[in-house]
Design a protein around this motif. Structure first.
Motif, PDB file in Angstrom:
ATOM      1  N   TYR A  60      34.303  26.766  40.867  1.00 43.89           N
ATOM      2  CA  TYR A  60      35.587  27.974  41.598  1.00 43.89           C
ATOM      3  C   TYR A  60      34.931  29.701  40.566  1.00 43.89           C
ATOM      4  CZ  TYR A  60      40.259  29.667  41.194  1.00 43.89           C
ATOM      5  OH  TYR A  60      41.336  30.657  40.952  1.00 43.89           O
ATOM      6  N   ALA A  61      34.451  29.450  38.988  1.00 41.32           N
ATOM      7  CA  ALA A  61      34.005  30.439  38.427  1.00 41.32           C
ATOM      8  C   ALA A  61      32.795  31.134  38.937  1.00 41.32           C
ATOM      9  CB  ALA A  61      33.645  29.831  36.924  1.00 41.32           C
ATOM     10  N   THR A  62      32.350  30.424  39.341  1.00 45.72           N
ATOM     11  CA  THR A  62      30.770  31.148  40.587  1.00 45.72           C
ATOM     12  C   THR A  62      31.647  31.354  41.281  1.00 45.72           C
ATOM     13  OG1 THR A  62      29.415  29.431  39.626  1.00 45.72           O
ATOM     14  CG2 THR A  62      28.630  31.338  41.839  1.00 45.72           C
ATOM     15  N   SER A  63      32.587  31.065  42.043  1.00 51.57           N
ATOM     16  CA  SER A  63      32.537  31.652  43.500  1.00 51.57           C
ATOM     17  C   SER A  63      33.697  33.610  43.017  1.00 51.57           C
ATOM     18  CB  SER A  63      33.815  30.879  44.558  1.00 51.57           C
ATOM     19  OG  SER A  63      34.881  31.573  44.884  1.00 51.57           O
ATOM     20  N   CYS A  64      34.847  32.714  42.161  1.00 54.31           N
ATOM     21  CA  CYS A  64      35.156  33.600  41.662  1.00 54.31           C
ATOM     22  C   CYS A  64      34.141  34.944  40.858  1.00 54.31           C
ATOM     23  CB  CYS A  64      36.322  33.896  40.431  1.00 54.31           C
ATOM     24  SG  CYS A  64      37.771  32.669  41.180  1.00 54.31           S
ATOM     25  N   ALA A  65      33.573  35.299  40.127  1.00 58.96           N
ATOM     26  CA  ALA A  65      32.005  35.422  39.754  1.00 58.96           C
ATOM     27  C   ALA A  65      31.504  37.004  40.754  1.00 58.96           C
ATOM     28  CB  ALA A  65      31.393  34.831  39.259  1.00 58.96           C
ATOM     29  N   ASN A  66      31.315  35.460  42.000  1.00 57.87           N
ATOM     30  CA  ASN A  66      30.441  36.132  43.477  1.00 57.87           C
ATOM     31  C   ASN A  66      31.705  37.102  44.156  1.00 57.87           C
ATOM     32  OD1 ASN A  66      28.812  36.612  45.400  1.00 57.87           O
ATOM     33  ND2 ASN A  66      29.915  35.015  46.471  1.00 57.87           N
ATOM     34  N   ASN A  67      33.001  36.777  43.975  1.00 50.48           N
ATOM     35  CA  ASN A  67      33.564  37.739  44.432  1.00 50.48           C
ATOM     36  C   ASN A  67      33.956  38.878  43.812  1.00 50.48           C
ATOM     37  OD1 ASN A  67      34.652  36.057  46.933  1.00 50.48           O
ATOM     38  ND2 ASN A  67      36.124  34.807  45.274  1.00 50.48           N
ATOM     39  N   ILE A  68      33.947  39.155  42.646  1.00 50.27           N
ATOM     40  CA  ILE A  68      34.161  40.561  41.839  1.00 50.27           C
ATOM     41  C   ILE A  68      32.744  40.937  41.993  1.00 50.27           C
ATOM     42  CG2 ILE A  68      34.039  40.991  39.517  1.00 50.27           C
ATOM     43  CD1 ILE A  68      35.518  38.673  38.565  1.00 50.27           C
ATOM     44  N   ALA A  69      31.273  40.626  42.523  1.00 51.47           N
ATOM     45  CA  ALA A  69      30.239  41.574  42.729  1.00 51.47           C
ATOM     46  C   ALA A  69      30.068  42.006  44.033  1.00 51.47           C
ATOM     47  CB  ALA A  69      29.027  39.987  42.730  1.00 51.47           C
ATOM     48  N   ILE A  70      31.115  40.756  44.919  1.00 52.96           N
ATOM     49  CA  ILE A  70      31.137  41.455  46.176  1.00 52.96           C
ATOM     50  C   ILE A  70      31.800  43.119  45.946  1.00 52.96           C
ATOM     51  CG2 ILE A  70      32.067  41.243  48.514  1.00 52.96           C
ATOM     52  CD1 ILE A  70      30.686  38.327  47.955  1.00 52.96           C
ATOM     53  N   SER A  71      33.216  43.104  45.643  1.00 50.99           N
ATOM     54  CA  SER A  71      34.143  43.496  45.328  1.00 50.99           C
ATOM     55  C   SER A  71      33.270  44.974  44.451  1.00 50.99           C
ATOM     56  CB  SER A  71      35.545  43.570  44.694  1.00 50.99           C
ATOM     57  OG  SER A  71      35.256  43.571  43.852  1.00 50.99           O
ATOM     58  N   GLY A  72      32.088  44.723  43.810  1.00 53.07           N
ATOM     59  CA  GLY A  72      30.810  45.748  43.042  1.00 53.07           C
ATOM     60  C   GLY A  72      30.557  46.388  44.593  1.00 53.07           C
ATOM     61  N   GLU A 119      38.142  35.923  33.171  1.00 52.52           N
ATOM     62  CA  GLU A 119      40.024  35.804  32.890  1.00 52.52           C
ATOM     63  C   GLU A 119      40.719  36.091  34.270  1.00 52.52           C
ATOM     64  OE1 GLU A 119      41.477  40.250  31.378  1.00 52.52           O
ATOM     65  OE2 GLU A 119      39.398  39.978  30.970  1.00 52.52           O
ATOM     66  N   GLU A 120      40.229  36.574  35.516  1.00 50.78           N
ATOM     67  CA  GLU A 120      41.522  36.142  36.455  1.00 50.78           C
ATOM     68  C   GLU A 120      42.005  34.434  35.825  1.00 50.78           C
ATOM     69  OE1 GLU A 120      39.119  37.634  40.341  1.00 50.78           O
ATOM     70  OE2 GLU A 120      38.873  39.653  38.861  1.00 50.78           O
ATOM     71  N   MET A 121      40.332  33.912  36.273  1.00 51.08           N
ATOM     72  CA  MET A 121      41.471  32.325  36.423  1.00 51.08           C
ATOM     73  C   MET A 121      42.247  32.216  35.466  1.00 51.08           C
ATOM     74  SD  MET A 121      37.613  31.571  37.039  1.00 51.08           S
ATOM     75  CE  MET A 121      37.299  29.469  36.887  1.00 51.08           C
ATOM     76  N   GLU A 122      42.322  33.033  34.443  1.00 49.41           N
ATOM     77  CA  GLU A 122      43.319  32.748  32.975  1.00 49.41           C
ATOM     78  C   GLU A 122      42.755  31.508  31.718  1.00 49.41           C
ATOM     79  OE1 GLU A 122      47.405  31.538  34.308  1.00 49.41           O
ATOM     80  OE2 GLU A 122      47.777  33.532  35.599  1.00 49.41           O
ATOM     81  N   PHE A 123      41.039  32.395  31.533  1.00 48.63           N
ATOM     82  CA  PHE A 123      40.832  31.274  30.674  1.00 48.63           C
ATOM     83  C   PHE A 123      40.490  32.128  29.312  1.00 48.63           C
ATOM     84  CE2 PHE A 123      40.182  28.446  33.583  1.00 48.63           C
ATOM     85  CZ  PHE A 123      40.768  26.896  32.835  1.00 48.63           C
ATOM     86  N   GLU A 124      41.323  32.995  28.997  1.00 50.68           N
ATOM     87  CA  GLU A 124      40.780  33.964  28.436  1.00 50.68           C
ATOM     88  C   GLU A 124      40.505  33.892  27.601  1.00 50.68           C
ATOM     89  OE1 GLU A 124      44.033  34.093  29.768  1.00 50.68           O
ATOM     90  OE2 GLU A 124      43.520  35.898  31.410  1.00 50.68           O
ATOM     91  N   GLU A 125      41.078  32.896  26.596  1.00 51.32           N
ATOM     92  CA  GLU A 125      40.945  32.108  25.018  1.00 51.32           C
ATOM     93  C   GLU A 125      39.254  31.915  25.345  1.00 51.32           C
ATOM     94  OE1 GLU A 125      42.502  28.180  27.488  1.00 51.32           O
ATOM     95  OE2 GLU A 125      42.804  30.893  27.239  1.00 51.32           O
ATOM     96  N   PHE A 126      38.463  31.724  26.340  1.00 50.01           N
ATOM     97  CA  PHE A 126      37.595  31.310  26.166  1.00 50.01           C
ATOM     98  C   PHE A 126      36.741  32.534  25.871  1.00 50.01           C
ATOM     99  CE2 PHE A 126      38.644  27.270  28.173  1.00 50.01           C
ATOM    100  CZ  PHE A 126      38.748  26.678  27.728  1.00 50.01           C
ATOM    101  N   LEU A 127      37.242  33.753  26.149  1.00 45.90           N
ATOM    102  CA  LEU A 127      36.061  34.816  26.225  1.00 45.90           C
ATOM    103  C   LEU A 127      35.477  35.119  24.799  1.00 45.90           C
ATOM    104  CD1 LEU A 127      38.153  37.704  28.566  1.00 45.90           C
ATOM    105  CD2 LEU A 127      36.196  35.595  29.501  1.00 45.90           C
ATOM    106  N   PRO A 128      36.185  35.149  23.605  1.00 46.81           N
ATOM    107  CA  PRO A 128      35.418  35.702  22.556  1.00 46.81           C
ATOM    108  C   PRO A 128      34.612  35.173  22.278  1.00 46.81           C
ATOM    109  CG  PRO A 128      37.972  35.697  22.254  1.00 46.81           C
ATOM    110  CD  PRO A 128      37.821  35.298  23.748  1.00 46.81           C
TER     111      PRO A 128
END
Length: 146
Positions: free
Chosen positions: A47-59, A74-83
């Motif tokens: 799922y994370a790979t698919s979301c990241a791929n969609n972001i790359a395609i949009s770019g 962040e889009e998947m609402e896992f912001e707490e993992f980002l830092p």
């Protein structure tokens, strides 16, 4: 792409090690629970790979970057993992830069050593050529043997 659904699962040994590292000593986990965690982890990665791929395609890019993955989380609402992920990414980049610099330094040193070693060879060959009589040189240059 994977031929079977099982090909998409993370290795059981990896899952077992991760689970063991997280759980306190003396806590056991059933085989079915370990399998469920492994399947959940595989689904998360896909799922994370698919979301990241969609972001790359949009770019308008075909290559996923770390920034794509972070934005996907962040889009998947896992912001707490980002830092923590950004901290680990910075450490990884620093480590890779150090390895690259070390490899370049090793290559440079080998180059210096080989150029120093080849210099005496060139001098020796020149000295050997100087010892050959001039008529022998002409014959060997013309392809005839002396």
């Amino acid at each position: 792409m994977a031929e079977k659904a099982e090909d998409l699962n993370l290795p059981n040994a990896v899952i077992a090690r991760l689970v063991k590292d997280v759980l306190p000593d003396g806590v056991n986990i059933a085989k079915e629970a370990r399998s469920a965690i492994g399947k959940a982890a595989s689904v998360f990665v896909l799922y994370a790979t698919s979301c990241a791929n969609n972001i790359a395609i949009s770019g308008k890019r075909k290559t996923l970057t770390a920034a794509d993955v972070l934005q996907a989380l962040e889009e998947m609402e896992f912001e707490e993992f980002l830092p923590k992920l950004q901290e680990n990414l910075a450490a990884f980049k620093k480590e890779q830069k150090g390895k690259k610099e070390a490899a370049a330094e090793t290559k440079r040193r080998k180059s210096e050593i080989s150029s120093e070693d080849s210099a005496p060879e060139a001098k020796k060959q020149k000295t050997d050529d100087d010892n050959v009589p001039s008529d022998s040189k002409e014959k060997s240059e013309n392809g005839t043997k002396s």
